[in-house]
Write a protein that holds these residues in place. Sequence first.
Motif, short mmCIF file in Angstrom:
data_model
loop_
_atom_site.label_atom_id
_atom_site.label_comp_id
_atom_site.label_asym_id
_atom_site.label_seq_id
_atom_site.Cartn_x
_atom_site.Cartn_y
_atom_site.Cartn_z
N GLU A 1 0.73 -1.56 0.51
CA GLU A 1 0.59 0.03 -0.19
C GLU A 1 0.96 0.93 0.01
O GLU A 1 0.78 2.20 -0.73
CB GLU A 1 -0.90 -0.15 1.30
N ARG A 2 2.10 1.02 0.32
CA ARG A 2 2.50 2.64 1.07
C ARG A 2 3.72 2.84 -0.29
O ARG A 2 4.17 3.88 -0.46
CB ARG A 2 3.36 2.79 2.11
N LEU A 3 3.77 1.55 -0.36
CA LEU A 3 5.00 1.85 -1.85
C LEU A 3 3.74 2.53 -3.41
O LEU A 3 4.78 3.23 -4.36
CB LEU A 3 5.95 0.35 -3.04
N ALA A 4 2.66 1.81 -3.38
CA ALA A 4 1.40 2.45 -3.79
C ALA A 4 1.70 4.04 -4.03
O ALA A 4 1.47 4.39 -5.23
CB ALA A 4 0.91 1.43 -4.01
N LEU A 5 1.10 4.58 -2.95
CA LEU A 5 1.52 5.77 -2.15
C LEU A 5 2.68 6.43 -2.88
O LEU A 5 2.46 8.31 -3.36
CB LEU A 5 1.04 5.98 -1.26
N LEU A 6 3.58 6.56 -3.41
CA LEU A 6 4.95 6.56 -4.19
C LEU A 6 4.94 6.63 -5.85
O LEU A 6 5.84 6.83 -5.96
CB LEU A 6 6.02 6.37 -3.06
N GLY A 7 4.11 5.67 -6.16
CA GLY A 7 3.67 5.78 -7.64
C GLY A 7 4.52 4.02 -7.47
O GLY A 7 4.78 4.33 -9.21
N HIS A 8 4.80 3.20 -7.01
CA HIS A 8 5.44 2.53 -7.57
C HIS A 8 4.48 1.32 -7.41
O HIS A 8 4.08 0.94 -5.89
CB HIS A 8 7.63 1.55 -6.75
N ARG A 9 4.83 -0.26 -7.89
CA ARG A 9 4.05 -1.21 -7.90
C ARG A 9 4.92 -2.71 -7.54
O ARG A 9 3.85 -3.32 -9.14
CB ARG A 9 2.56 -1.52 -9.05
N PRO A 10 5.61 -2.52 -7.30
CA PRO A 10 5.97 -4.35 -7.45
C PRO A 10 5.28 -5.40 -7.18
O PRO A 10 4.49 -4.80 -6.61
CB PRO A 10 8.44 -3.67 -6.14
N THR A 11 6.19 -6.12 -7.31
CA THR A 11 5.41 -7.73 -7.44
C THR A 11 5.97 -7.98 -5.68
O THR A 11 7.37 -8.47 -5.43
CB THR A 11 5.74 -8.76 -7.62
N ALA A 12 4.70 -7.49 -4.40
CA ALA A 12 5.25 -8.35 -3.35
C ALA A 12 4.57 -9.08 -2.95
O ALA A 12 2.79 -8.93 -2.99
CB ALA A 12 4.82 -6.85 -2.51
N VAL A 13 5.08 -10.03 -2.27
CA VAL A 13 4.65 -11.42 -1.91
C VAL A 13 4.80 -11.63 -0.33
O VAL A 13 5.84 -11.54 -0.12
CB VAL A 13 4.74 -12.70 -2.77
#
Length: 407
Positions: free
Chosen positions: A155-167
């Motif tokens: 969620e917080r990486l998305a707030l920075l504009g990043h959407r890696p594969t988080a598993v």
Amino acid sequence: MVAGLEASGHLRPGPVGDAFLAVRREVLMPQAYVRRSRPDETPPRWDLLDWGVPADREELLGLLYGVESVLVQHDGEPVLGRVPAPRSGGSMTAMSSTAGMTVALLQRLGLRPGQRVLDVGTGAGVTAAVACVIAGAAGVVTVDRDEHVTAAARERLALLGHRPTAVTGNGQNGWPAGADYDRIFVSYAIPRVPEAWPQQLAAGGLALATLSTSSPSWPGLAVLTRTGSGRVTARLEAVRLGHRAGHGWSQLYLKPGLRGRIEAADGGSTRTTHTGPPPDDARGLWLALDHLHPGLVRNWAADHLVIGAPDCGSWVTARPDDSGTWTVTVCGPRDIWAEIQDTATRWQAAGSPSSYRLHLEPDGTQWVSAGSGPAELSWQLPAALQPAVTVPPQAPEPTPAPKESTP
């Protein structure tokens, strides 16, 4: 923070520094713990600082952009939606490592645009964010064993504009679905190299991980590379700082009672000698001592050499005097001073190495060596990780050194 890292020599101008400037740590860590109890006080007490509380912001910024680790999860709790309140007892189960060590390792990785990157041990998501900025989020996989940590980072990486594969998964297994990886970054210490990591390296790939015994005092850095022909080569470098032990692996520390006996020289035998301890920067020697004579912990906060063996209560201290001699005091069933001198002799015969060959055999055997013939200095790594209770990261003794230095 970046200016300080550059001034201290940890950080060079380049993509890693640019990425650190681009990553707002208060977005990744809008809440963080600060310890309020004394180091030896039990149960330990913490306050959870919150960016949404104006009165907390100044102290929280000091934590996020300071030189110490940042504690972000208590006892495996859900990270999202927490109510700021004091915590007592238990332990911290997720953290963001010190910035100095992190930038040095990230620079060592040599991240470039378009690379596939495996980030093992998501934590607060700092290394994943840096990898996204430099390499591009499409090729970044970050894995953590805790689903709450994974959810918060996603969620917080998305707030920075990043959407890696988080598993969520066991980091020792890597993440086969995203392999092969050009770079693998591991944010916790291991006692041996899991088979999956070299297997998931791409040709020309590089993996870095702290490899250590149960002592945090003398870590090693495992450096794995895969050649263009597919052959994996590995070495173990003696470094000053390393990551803390991963989940399920106990870490030694000097308990208050043992520290008190050492300070009081309770029961010790004292001698005077012209032979002092090896210098601190002979890290290859200390790394060998840690593996050849395991179970030792150094008190780096002392102004002289203090090493203890928590399991049996043995200890040694060495103090210099004005005449050029040393006062050495030993106590307990282990003669730690003799162990140090024996290791020094063997290390020097092997050529005083600071880096060792790391052998990863097809049958799963792993061992370390330097030198050759009768002068070879070698030891075997443990066959498997033994389940244990991890020492909380807030414990004072496991910190490898009082001052940070480039690994």
